[in-house]
Design a protein around this motif. Structure first.
Motif, PDB file in Angstrom:
ATOM      1  N   UNK A 177       0.773  -1.234   0.000  1.00 31.34           N
ATOM      2  CA  UNK A 177       0.000   0.000   0.000  1.00 31.34           C
ATOM      3  C   UNK A 177       0.814   1.299   0.000  1.00 31.34           C
ATOM      4  N   UNK A 178       1.756   1.485   0.921  1.00 32.11           N
ATOM      5  CA  UNK A 178       2.389   2.808   0.988  1.00 32.11           C
ATOM      6  C   UNK A 178       3.073   3.208  -0.320  1.00 32.11           C
ATOM      7  N   UNK A 193       5.992   6.571   3.963  1.00 34.37           N
ATOM      8  CA  UNK A 193       6.388   5.668   2.882  1.00 34.37           C
ATOM      9  C   UNK A 193       7.696   4.966   3.220  1.00 34.37           C
ATOM     10  N   UNK A 194       8.654   5.728   3.700  1.00 36.95           N
ATOM     11  CA  UNK A 194       9.984   5.159   3.933  1.00 36.95           C
ATOM     12  C   UNK A 194       9.946   4.116   5.050  1.00 36.95           C
ATOM     13  N   UNK A 195      10.485   2.959   4.730  1.00 30.39           N
ATOM     14  CA  UNK A 195      10.599   1.913   5.756  1.00 30.39           C
ATOM     15  C   UNK A 195       9.297   1.228   6.083  1.00 30.39           C
ATOM     16  N   UNK A 255      -0.681  -5.429   2.742  1.00 36.25           N
ATOM     17  CA  UNK A 255      -1.561  -4.297   3.048  1.00 36.25           C
ATOM     18  C   UNK A 255      -0.902  -3.330   4.022  1.00 36.25           C
ATOM     19  N   UNK A 256       0.010  -3.815   4.829  1.00 33.70           N
ATOM     20  CA  UNK A 256       0.807  -3.007   5.757  1.00 33.70           C
ATOM     21  C   UNK A 256      -0.002  -2.354   6.862  1.00 33.70           C
ATOM     22  N   UNK A 257      -1.214  -2.853   7.131  1.00 34.59           N
ATOM     23  CA  UNK A 257      -2.004  -2.227   8.190  1.00 34.59           C
ATOM     24  C   UNK A 257      -1.698  -2.866   9.537  1.00 34.59           C
ATOM     25  N   UNK A 314      -0.765   5.913   8.922  1.00 29.52           N
ATOM     26  CA  UNK A 314      -0.195   6.298   7.631  1.00 29.52           C
ATOM     27  C   UNK A 314      -0.674   5.381   6.524  1.00 29.52           C
ATOM     28  N   UNK A 315      -0.709   4.100   6.816  1.00 28.54           N
ATOM     29  CA  UNK A 315      -1.198   3.146   5.813  1.00 28.54           C
ATOM     30  C   UNK A 315      -2.664   3.389   5.508  1.00 28.54           C
TER      31      UNK A 315
END
Lengths: 180, 482, 168, 509
Positions: free
Chosen positions: B392-393, B428-430, D48-50, D94-95
């Motif tokens: 996603x990011x 976004x970073x990391x 998805x990074x959530x 942020x995600x």
């Protein structure tokens, strides 16, 4: 060209249209080459990229839905997998690509050295508004490519897979004029 | 002969061969006049007629190291020699190569693979192309040495599809090597040393230069990077242990075997004994220059030449009537250096110290005619275009950044946009699976911080009151480095 | 709290008071003065009040500036309506409409409506509004259940407000 | 390698099994770590990074779905995870912001609203104001994925759960990703139809409204519906389901996790089978045939008296639908005994598909066998007939029974011989026990939102009729009926859940 366009039209609304009839792949001209590629890998799926390169070259620069289905059958994968690859990798075309494919590099170095003018020249020659669209006469497909790795001789242009470096708008005009 | 080939050959032939590969070059010191000479180890055969054919390459010493290794060394000794040399990966990350080889399990029934990373898609980078086009047998020898050291079975050379000549030359070299018994079964008479090599063409995706993205692509899938661990050395291509190395890295191995790891380690910049993270930059490196300079190109140096020396002594300096404004030292994904920061040596640790990185050691030079906002838009577009879309990011963030730069360029930006960008950089970073998003953030953030006045100047009514001062001192503008 | 009672003394009526004539004169003077002031009686229904902006009249449905119905049948008004005056059956609309979803049935029972305005408050599409219409009548109970077409007719076109489906 | 067997999450030490990741341990212990692309039944994608959490000592947040609880070999201390620290929260927020940048925010028209993880987590983590003012990416909407599924690429968060489901569970690979970057979408094989009969599971696992059901499309908002835990009666597998309905109509059926029966899945056939419940010819009230052969609506009490009278005169057998509950079957047995006949059950045989669906179609056929009911193979006389659906009790059996008292859901299923008809609830409208093909006893619960109002439970009707027959049967109530079944020798090794038990309770023989 007309048959190719008709095929493209068929593929346009895939939601309702009949599934394409797969071509029998590989045709005999490239059968040996494709069979050879498949033996290099432990899985058939791994041969997708090199086989698609060969197929694209053989079928006039693009992979129609019928070819896509044929390749999928040959490699034992779903045709959506092949379409996933075609739309992921910038070098594959799933629409008719014109007789000549022109890649104009747009990334930083070439941009610093005048890639923007090259793109306008190429688009003007092709008579289209935007990149990625076949010219009306079916002659050119101009693609805006990310870095082509010829930065020391920027700006760079590929015409039908052949690199041309230190290109000026005038030189590009000549090169495109020389295309049949 | 294609235009590209001609140009490459011409460029190479203009260079003086200052060192023959056969003789171990002495430790290079800066010349009396302050100039920094080339040290040609990798590029020794560049410019030699038909250097890519086996007979010519053999005449110049190709496969001697392989023979030496097979006949006089055990695989473990080869790995030790590479460890001693302290050679670090030349693809951008700089991981010690010998250590990487050491991770490959020796007690496995699975097949083992070498995937040679020749997907040189990093913008501004073209060094591996020279190696593949002009000395493919050196590359192949490096691969075979790696195969011998780690006991692997198949070499896949993943070359980006945009390098048709490299693909042709490598395929030719593989064909020649196979006929000469350098590939296949019982190589050079060594029982059980069976290795096959294949060229795998990429098809135009930057992300496939990321090692796990490359593995996915090799397996015939979309190049979506994998989450590590498991690391490729344990579970890589087709679920088997896999070594992934850059072309230039492996091209160094023959000379390391020939002259010894210690000799190689003596070249370049030594590690900092006080700082365990500064592992030094051993050996030589192909370095390149492109962008707004008189004579762009590719040369081989021992680590230590400064960015300014590289630009002025080899790049011919700025174009007539212009001054250099900024330099990205290694490919597109490294933070930018301003004109005042160029006296830093090209080396892994030195560049990190000034807030940038060596990357691929191929610098992109921007002069005062370059509008940094537009440059940012161009860079952001690249990463947005090349984001694979998996996590996603990166998928959403890279496009979002591009849209903001486009807005600022069009004169519709406000200072709040710059704050928003800083907010996005953090998010976004990391936060992603692979480093593509980090690579997008680094140059953009550094440009935004170092050239903030140029952004403010595009915002009607919001121009920085100190813009004039900032411009005068340009690079001296406060840099909120990382 | 202690309650204290304070007696009020009433003034005794004087002779003049008991005569009532001054009071009659005073009353008549008001009547005569009124004859020369503007008339306030309104000829309803030919004449109508202009009501204040915040007046909550009958809820109606509105169309956007292209005349397309705005309601997407999200049913939030139905959910929020305290007296359960709203009944919606959602339906899929054909392509070319404002959006892919709209009400097949939108019934508003004006016998139940309490003019609270919560439907207008809840509507994410700005499709239902408390109109200025206070004239709600019907001869039968069924007449007091207003259907979709009637509600759109009463609501007419409203150009301002969200148009989030415009380019969809 | 250090032998670490615990992990600290938010300062509390939890044990873990080898190979477990942080999110699994967190969820097992009731900690709420948000997730989209993680599903316990599928491989881990981590895209998805959530679910990012903070690992103490690490500046970068990490995805907890892929983060193994076991520390790296060179670390001898347990990992210390923070799920609610500033870093973890800001990473997730942020995600969330990124996920919504190009999201169409069309909750008012989205069927997922109310059970959408985007809504849930944006309520938890999001900000009220959007930071992006730029135009959103336009992607294909209302794309047909076969006849049953609608795909909306703008709502899609590319978690790839659906792709992985078709790859790993059904192994049919119909779905794949197409495009690149923010134009990435899910694409379908050009055949245009799923080969698998399990395709609709991707609607359930889709964490957002990208995949919605053509059948359920725009039917109702979630918050108007009533839900109940039940058991699918489409075949004898007895997949655990949740029924959903509103205003008497059944609207959908979704699988409910049961690791021993159906895991997270169910077949499309079973899922769409509910439609018989909403037939326009549903019977809502008892009916009695008058002397001149006309049907008249009757009160429950009158119908019970009429039925008892008719049965006293006729006597004979009882034939029940194989989809009846254990309680109903038991009472049918009692009734048959009182009438001097035998109780039998009828059930169809279909085709097994090798995954969940089994050939036996009678949802409670195993229960009937345990009770000792014989299977009716051909038409035979029966005074009482219980028909839930046509499939199990086809017309030949119904007409051949020559029944006088009929329990049926659908008026079309009432044979001409019937004198008294009682409305019978569908499986979603009755409480009761089912024994599935593996001998597992499962509880189905009545969904109050489905079926005619004031439907008297069939077991109560049967008990009342039994009472009127003067056969010495006493009122037991449901608890009593279950106790009576439990007392039978065949159920000695099976422990039946109490009538009030929740649907989670279940015992295996």
């Amino acid at each position: 060209m007309s048959t190719a366009n008709a095929a493209a039209g068929q593929s346009a609304d895939r939601g309702t249209a009949q599934p394409p009839t797969p071509v029998s792949f590989p045709p005999k001209e490239i059968k040996k080459q494709c069979d050879g590629i498949v033996t290099r890998y432990p899985t058939r799926m791994a041969a997708c990229l090199p086989v698609l390169h060969v197929a694209q070259k053989h079928y006039g620069g693009w992979i129609s839905p019928e070819v896509e289905a044929g390749v999928a059958e040959y490699l034992g994968v779903s045709d959506s997998h092949i379409r996933g690859l075609l739309t992921f990798y910038a070098m594959f075309n799933s629409k008719p690509s014109g007789r000549h494919e022109v890649w104009v590099c747009r990334t930083l170095t070439c941009w610093l050295r005048g890639a923007v003018q090259l793109r306008s020249t190429a688009l003007e020659k092709a008579g289209v508004e935007a990149c990625g669209v076949e010219s009306p006469d079916g002659k050119f497909l101009v693609k805006n490519m990310e870095c082509l790795g010829l930065c020391e001789e920027a700006p760079a242009v590929f015409i039908d897979g052949q690199p041309h470096v230190n290109v000026t708008p005038e030189k590009l005009s000549e090169l495109l004029d020389a295309c049949e | 002969m294609t235009a590209k080939k001609k140009a490459a050959a011409k460029k190479a032939s203009t260079k003086k061969a200052s060192a023959k590969k056969a003789a171990a070059p002495a430790k290079v010191v800066r010349a009396a006049d302050g100039s920094y000479p080339e040290t040609r180890i990798l590029s020794a055969n560049f410019g030699v007629k038909d250097s890519w054919t086996l007979p010519v390459a053999k005449k110049n010493g190709a496969y001697k190291s392989l023979e030496k290794a097979i006949k006089t060394m055990t695989p473990a000794e080869v790995i030790d020699e590479v460890k001693t040399s302290r050679v670090r990966g030349r693809g951008g990350a700089g991981f010690p190569t010998g250590v990487k080889w050491g991770f490959v399990p020796t007690d496995t029934d699975k097949a083992k693979y070498l995937v040679l990373n020749a997907d040189e898609s990093e913008p501004g980078t073209f060094k591996d192309r020279f190696l593949m086009e002009l000395d493919p047998h050196l590359v192949l020898e490096g691969c075979l040495l790696c195969a011998y050291a780690t006991g692997l079975d198949v070499i896949y050379i993943y070359v980006r599809g945009e390098y048709p000549l490299s693909i042709a030359r490598l395929e030719g070299a593989i064909e020649e090597a196979r006929e000469a018994g350098l590939l296949g079964k019982d190589i050079l008479g060594k029982k059980g040393f069976n290795v096959e090599a294949h060229v795998h063409p990429g098809a135009g995706a930057y992300i496939c230069g990321e090692e796990t993205g490359m593995l996915e692509s090799l397996e015939g899938k979309r190049g979506h990077p994998r989450i590590k661990p498991p690391f490729p050395a344990v579970e890589g291509a087709f679920g088997c242990p896999t070594v992934i190395n850059n072309v230039e890295t492996l091209a160094h191995v023959p000379s390391i075997i020939e002259h010894g790891g210690a000799w190689f380690g003596d070249l370049g910049i030594a590690p900092d004994p006080d700082n365990p993270r500064a592992m030094g930059s051993a050996g030589t490196k192909l370095m390149g220059l492109s962008g707004d300079i008189k004579t762009p190109g590719c040369w081989e140096f021992e680590f230590g030449i400064t960015v300014r020396e590289l630009i002025e002594q080899y790049g011919g300096g700025a174009l007539d009537g212009r001054t250099i404004k900024a330099v990205i030292p290694g490919g597109l994904s490294m933070p930018v250096l301003t004109a005042d920061e160029l006296d830093v040596p090209m080396g892994f640790d030195a560049l990190v110290k000034v807030g940038s990185g060596l990357g691929t050691a191929t610098a992109i030079v921007m002069d005062d005619a370059c509008d940094m906002v537009e440059a940012c838009e161009n860079i952001a577009h690249f990463f947005a275009d090349e984001s694979c879309g998996q996590c996603t990011p990166c998928r959403e963030g890279c496009h979002w950044m591009e849209k903001i730069f486009t807005r600022i360029k069009a004169g519709d930006g406000t200072p709040a946009d710059l704050d928003l960008l800083e907010h996005l950089f953090v998010n976004i970073e990391g936060r992603t699976i692979c480093a593509l998003a980090d690579a997008a953030v680094w140059p953009l953030r550094s440009i935004l911080r170092k050239f903030r006045h140029e952004f403010l100047a595009k915002m009607p009514g919001h121009a920085d009151p100190h813009a004039a001062d900032a411009k005068a001192s340009d690079a001296a503008a406060p840099v909120g480095a990382k | 709290m202690t309650v204290t009672v304070k007696p009020v003394r009433r003034r005794k009526a004087s002779f003049l008071d008991r005569l009532y004539l001054p009071a009659i004169a005073k009353g008549l003077s008001i009547t005569f003065m009124r004859m020369f002031k503007p008339k306030v009686t309104m000829q309803f229904p030919e004449e109508r009040w202009t009501v204040r902006d915040e007046y909550r009249g009958m809820p109606v449905l509105v169309s956007d500036d292209e005349g397309r119905p705005k309601c997407v049948a999200c049913s939030l008004c139905e959910f929020v309506c305290p007296p359960k005056a709203i009944f919606i059956v959602p339906d899929e609309l054909e392509a070319g409409n404002n959006v892919e979803r709209g009400p097949a049935v939108f019934d508003l029972n004006m016998l139940r409506c309490i003019y609270c305005g919560l439907c207008e408050e809840a509507c994410p599409e700005e499709a239902i509004f408390m109109s200025k219409n206070y004239l709600v009548w019907g001869a039968e109970r069924e007449d007091m259940i207003f259907h979709k077409d009637k509600l759109y007719e009463l609501g007419g076109v409203r150009e301002e407000g969200v148009k989030k489906w415009k380019d969809k | 390698m250090a032998d670490v067997k615990t992990v600290f999450i938010n300062g509390v030490e939890y044990p873990f099994d080898a190979g477990q990741t942080v999110i699994q341990v967190a969820h097992e212990n009731g900690l709420d770590v948000p997730h989209y692309c993680y599903h316990p039944g599928l491989s881990i994608a981590g895209n998805c990074r959530i679910c990012m959490v903070e690992v103490e000592g690490d500046a970068k947040p990490q995805v907890s779905c892929k983060l193994e609880c076991a520390p790296p070999p060179w670390v001898s201390e347990p990992l210390r995870i923070q799920t609610e620290s500033e870093l973890a929260k800001s990473a997730r927020a942020g995600t969330m912001e990124m996920l919504l940048v190009n999201h169409p925010l069309d909750c008012p028209i989205c069927d997922q609203a109310g059970e959408c993880h985007l809504q849930d987590y944006s309520y938890q983590l999001g900000q009220g104001q959007a930071s992006s003012s730029t135009a959103k990416t336009k992607l294909p909407k209302n794309v047909a994925f076969g006849e049953k599924i609608v795909y909306d690429a703008e709502r899609c968060i590319k978690c790839t759960l659906c792709v992985r489901f078709c790859e790993e569970v059904t192994e049919t690979n119909e779905l794949n990703l197409g495009g690149r970057g923010d134009e990435e979408i899910v694409i379908m094989s050009s055949k245009g139809e799923f080969e698998t009969d399990y395709s609709m599971n991707i609607i359930d696992i889709c964490p957002v409204g990208a995949l919605t059901s053509r059948d359920f499309r725009f039917k109702s908002r979630l918050w108007f519906m009533d839900f109940a835990d039940s058991v699918c009666t489409g075949c004898a597998r007895g997949c655990n389901v949740i029924t959903g309905g509103r205003n008497g109509s059944m609207m959908r059926m979704e699988p409910r996790h049961n690791a021993d029966v159906n895991q997270w899945w169910m077949c499309d056939q079973g899922r769409l089978d509910y439609r018989y419940v909403n037939t326009p010819t549903r019977i809502a009230t008892p009916r009695i045939k008058t002397a001149d052969g006309v049907w008249a609506a009757a009160t429950v009490d009158d119908a019970i008296l009429a039925a008892a009278a008719a049965l006293k005169a006729a006597g004979g057998n009882v034939l029940v639908d194989g989809g009846c509950t254990l309680e109903e079957m038991h009472l049918a047995q009692q009734l048959a005994a009182a009438l001097g006949g035998k109780a039998t059950y009828a059930a169809a045989t279909g085709e097994a598909d090798g995954f969940l669906r089994v050939a036996e179609q009678g949802a409670n056929a195993a229960g009937a066998e345990l009770l000792g009911l014989a299977r009716a193979t051909k038409a035979g006389a029966a005074a009482v007939l219980v028909v839930e659906r046509d499939a199990n009790v086809p017309q030949a059996l119904r007409d051949g029974a020559d029944a006088v008292v009929v329990f049926a859901t659908d008026a079309d299923h009432v044979p001409a011989s019937a004198q008294v008809v009682f409305p019978f609830g569908s499986s979603a409208e009755r409480d009761g026990l089912f024994v599935n093909t593996d001998g597992r006893v499962q509880v189905a619960q009545r969904n109050p939102g489905i079926g005619p109002d004031n439907l008297t439970p069939p077991y109560e009707l049967l008990e009342e009729i039994l009472g009127e027959l003067d056969a010495g049967y006493d009122w037991h109530g449901r608890d009593g009926i279950v106790a009576a079944i439990q007392a039978q020798p065949a159920f000695a090794k099976i422990s039946l859940p109490a009538a009030q038990a929740t649907a989670e309770v279940g015992a295996t023989s």
